[in-house]
Design a protein around this motif. Sequence first.
Motif, PDB file in Angstrom:
ATOM      1  N   CYS A   4     -32.913  44.135 -22.428  1.00  0.00           N
ATOM      2  CA  CYS A   4     -31.856  43.432 -23.137  1.00  0.00           C
ATOM      3  C   CYS A   4     -31.903  41.955 -22.806  1.00  0.00           C
ATOM      4  O   CYS A   4     -31.942  41.567 -21.629  1.00  0.00           O
ATOM      5  CB  CYS A   4     -30.506  44.011 -22.738  1.00  0.00           C
ATOM      6  SG  CYS A   4     -29.123  43.121 -23.456  1.00  0.00           S
ATOM      7  N   CYS A  39     -24.683  46.740 -22.742  1.00  0.00           N
ATOM      8  CA  CYS A  39     -23.785  45.713 -23.283  1.00  0.00           C
ATOM      9  C   CYS A  39     -23.687  45.735 -24.803  1.00  0.00           C
ATOM     10  O   CYS A  39     -22.865  45.029 -25.381  1.00  0.00           O
ATOM     11  CB  CYS A  39     -24.203  44.324 -22.811  1.00  0.00           C
ATOM     12  SG  CYS A  39     -25.632  43.655 -23.688  1.00  0.00           S
ATOM     13  N   CYS A  58     -28.802  47.687 -26.732  1.00  0.00           N
ATOM     14  CA  CYS A  58     -28.703  47.870 -25.283  1.00  0.00           C
ATOM     15  C   CYS A  58     -27.551  48.807 -24.959  1.00  0.00           C
ATOM     16  O   CYS A  58     -26.427  48.601 -25.421  1.00  0.00           O
ATOM     17  CB  CYS A  58     -28.466  46.524 -24.627  1.00  0.00           C
ATOM     18  SG  CYS A  58     -28.057  46.629 -22.871  1.00  0.00           S
ATOM     19  N   GLU A 113     -29.577  39.942 -23.350  1.00  0.00           N
ATOM     20  CA  GLU A 113     -28.224  39.513 -22.976  1.00  0.00           C
ATOM     21  C   GLU A 113     -27.936  39.803 -21.507  1.00  0.00           C
ATOM     22  O   GLU A 113     -27.476  38.939 -20.772  1.00  0.00           O
ATOM     23  CB  GLU A 113     -27.221  40.253 -23.869  1.00  0.00           C
ATOM     24  CG  GLU A 113     -25.800  39.753 -23.835  1.00  0.00           C
ATOM     25  CD  GLU A 113     -25.670  38.407 -24.564  1.00  0.00           C
ATOM     26  OE1 GLU A 113     -24.819  37.627 -24.152  1.00  0.00           O
ATOM     27  OE2 GLU A 113     -26.427  38.178 -25.544  1.00  0.00           O
ATOM     28  N   CYS A 114     -28.202  41.039 -21.079  1.00  0.00           N
ATOM     29  CA  CYS A 114     -27.772  41.473 -19.736  1.00  0.00           C
ATOM     30  C   CYS A 114     -28.929  41.940 -18.866  1.00  0.00           C
ATOM     31  O   CYS A 114     -28.704  42.379 -17.741  1.00  0.00           O
ATOM     32  CB  CYS A 114     -26.719  42.566 -19.850  1.00  0.00           C
ATOM     33  SG  CYS A 114     -27.385  44.218 -20.221  1.00  0.00           S
TER      34      CYS A 114
END
Lengths: 388, 388, 154, 154
Positions: C42, C59, C56, C44-45
Amino acid sequence: MPEPVILSVGASPVGESELTGRDLFSVALAEAFADLPDPAEIVDALYVGNQSESYEHQIMYGTLLAEWAGLRHTPAERVEGCAAAGALALRHAVRDVRSGECDVVLACGVEKMTAGGTAGATDALSAAFDRALEQRSGITAPSQYALLAKRYCHETGASEEDLARVAVKNHANATKNPRAQYQSEIDAETVLDSSYVARPLKLFDCAPVSDGAAVVVVASAEAAETLVDSEETVRASGVGAGSNNLAVAERDLTFVEGAHRAATQAYEEAGIEASEIDIAEVHDAFTVCEPLLAEAVGFAPRGTGVQCALDPGDRSDGWSDVQVSSSGGLKARGHPIGATGLYQAVEAYEQLTGRAGDRQVEDAERALLVNEGGVADAVTVAHVLEVA
Amino acid sequence: MPEPVILSVGASPVGESELTGRDLFSVALAEAFADLPDPAEIVDALYVGNQSESYEHQIMYGTLLAEWAGLRHTPAERVEGCAAAGALALRHAVRDVRSGECDVVLACGVEKMTAGGTAGATDALSAAFDRALEQRSGITAPSQYALLAKRYCHETGASEEDLARVAVKNHANATKNPRAQYQSEIDAETVLDSSYVARPLKLFDCAPVSDGAAVVVVASAEAAETLVDSEETVRASGVGAGSNNLAVAERDLTFVEGAHRAATQAYEEAGIEASEIDIAEVHDAFTVCEPLLAEAVGFAPRGTGVQCALDPGDRSDGWSDVQVSSSGGLKARGHPIGATGLYQAVEAYEQLTGRAGDRQVEDAERALLVNEGGVADAVTVAHVLEVA
Amino acid sequence: MAGRGDGSPKRVRPEELTAESPLTLPGFFAALSDGRLLGGRCDECEQAFVPPRPACYACGSREIAVEEQPREGTIVADTEVARPAPAFAADAPLTIAVIELDSGARLTGRVAADYEAVEIGTPVELTVRELTDREKEFALDHEGEWPLHVFEPA
Amino acid sequence: MAGRGDGSPKRVRPEELTAESPLTLPGFFAALSDGRLLGGRCDECEQAFVPPRPACYACGSREIAVEEQPREGTIVADTEVARPAPAFAADAPLTIAVIELDSGARLTGRVAADYEAVEIGTPVELTVRELTDREKEFALDHEGEWPLHVFEPA
Ligand SMILES: [Zn+2]
Ligand SMILES: [Zn+2]
């Protein structure tokens, strides 16, 4: 917003039965409607929790049971979230009443697991796992929970004997439940001496393969008033539901987050705290589930869940006084998969209306039900029920 | 009461696919959310219509698809009423929005029927029949509908050629549908010369075995406003649902009462008449279904249903001007069982928002969807959709 | 490679989700047949997961890169399956474990060792093999060529 | 007979619904093994139905009498199953029909005649036979002893 109440319940005995699924439903329905008008006169919708078409080679259980209840044209459907199917049906009933769409709804659950023998049940239950990596590795339901048990014991220091005591407690409770599959006491040695199914879990750590059906009649308080006395009703004051990753590997192995979330939502809706719960029916498909769930829903501090097997007075600080699995739980009352969530509601209804006979918990006013599907919290549904 | 609207749709191509069920869902979801925020930011609940665990040996499709969409903790469940599963999912989405419980709900459907071949599909579909008398007699899905066709032709004088023309019309429509399984025209001789599957029904009277998945995004009008332009929304103004006896023998063989009731309820909720419907997607799993349904939902006088294959101007008095199965219907667009009800909604959404390309029906403002499960109307769900 | 194989995170388009994309199961298993265990990461995270999927689980982001996973990992929990389903009865008892790969991705798999020979914390290494004839009998039509991941004590 | 066999209509009590009661499938098939086809008759609206069940499908009443059904009936609709499920492949093609018994009850069943030999309106008579070995293979455990109803042209 109409207030949903449970006004009657019915359930077949749990165990290996000669009856088919629809017949077991007939037994449950006859009990639930013994003192009520015909379903056709009052029921607006019907939901059926049912795990697997493979046991009886039968889908369309919504229509089938509607017809068998004399509800030929009533909206009816099957809902499925593996072993959480029963509570999903109950949740629909509660929400249909709350929204004002319906006055009276039947939440039903049925499973005839023994139709395919133990091998059939093993295979049917494995369909709940992720096909890509889990099923193809040859893992079984007991071994999925064994992974949780192994890790739980590793992190908390709990022993196999601690887990065994959960089974001992639930068997003792079940001796007082005339519907229970096992109405015999066992001791810890019986569990510890039974053969390993998936280490560290042994045969007596596991809920049995069971047949059974249950019916819970949910209505608006207003509709219920016209049908039964108010002391025969129990309020469905809180509901929570949620998913978690399908694969166990991708979850916290020692904290059942889905159950924590679902119970928290149910408490919030009911406006209560975990400490106010007097009795709980939790999803002890395997002994390790009960301590895990006791921690996740706020009854016990982390790592102390195995004290669920002790009398409330003997537990350590931070534990609530809740009595867990007065029915005998999945372990001893039995676990007809799609009906289990409704057997939990049947037990709570009987306790909260003072009809639990020899197993009556004194002053029981609030109950928590936690029904899970898949392995542990792949889907969880929680209900708070309260005396009217 | 919040007004439910459909604000986006997505669907995989229909046919035999190399992809698994979850992958087909990924395709549908990627399309539906191409111009929307991540599902995790807006979706409150998810329902999955899925007929049979046998195709992929997979239950728990609610949790699985929630995870695949990035909705790990979202309430999710599978609903099942055989081939009506998709519309049952849509109905839940609509009702959850109406009740105010949710702002945005995903109605999903998925089926990978080809995983077990034709024999597997025959067996999996037969599980929808009453086990006691129907399944054990060796009856198949085509032969159940053949009983209806035989009786319908007997009572109305319709011929096998009349039924064949329904297939011809739907194949012609499907040539303009890029998602359709069969994008080729056929003539009546093709149908009449194909081999009998169950007399009087021939191979080309039957919808195919199909893989596919569809996603319909339902939201309150208020939530939709923040996500899309209003001309991209379609109002879900009416819903109806109901059961009928599971066994075909115990129903009216030439009047689909369940569909009549479900459609009537949907019209009433929407405040419209059958004659106001411009387009309809009905459950033509077999050619005979389309005339039967045209009569049951009020488009056609009894006994004249086969005129559904004619252009509106060529039909007899009493017939509405509705265009039936612009998608190609189950027959030619394809019939991935648990997703079919949502493919119907996808077609109506595209028609009502003017995105149906070469198959656009001019001035289409109101659509009726009829999705059935079991044999014919063992369960029926009807939706009325209208331009916003 | 069609679909997503270059590691760059962006939302997948529907037409990219073919049987060649590692974001689908056929694509994932095709790569595994070539000895490559692919996962998602991911953007993002940073969560890693196997198999790759379009969003994901941690998140919800749809900015997912596809990356080859390390073959090394550690046992997080393990058990011995005394009574597996009929397809696997010949190999019983099976040792099965939750493995955490060095990328942080976790998955369940067989361990080619006796239960007594491993424990929580044991390092393992990924191997990939074809299905046995017996396993193929129980595989669904589209799964017959999908290989099986098996871990060996490292 | 335990359960309901005396024809008197009253609501069934849960404890009466045993495997000996004709209101359950095992009870219904046990009677069929003895050559008796039992049905329900609604005390409210007179609808007859097979098998017996605790409520009337026509009106919802739970005042149901259990009555032996006539063996004579008529074909309401019929078809020929060219490609049955594997359990029945050996007998293909099968003639299957919806039969209306002289009691008004309707049920689906096999007809022991070629499709060409019967038509809508053909009178038929009920026969009962054990499952063949092949059929037993496909029966569920609890169904092995359940007989099959087959109609013959009268
Ligand atoms: Zn992330
Ligand atoms: Zn009646």
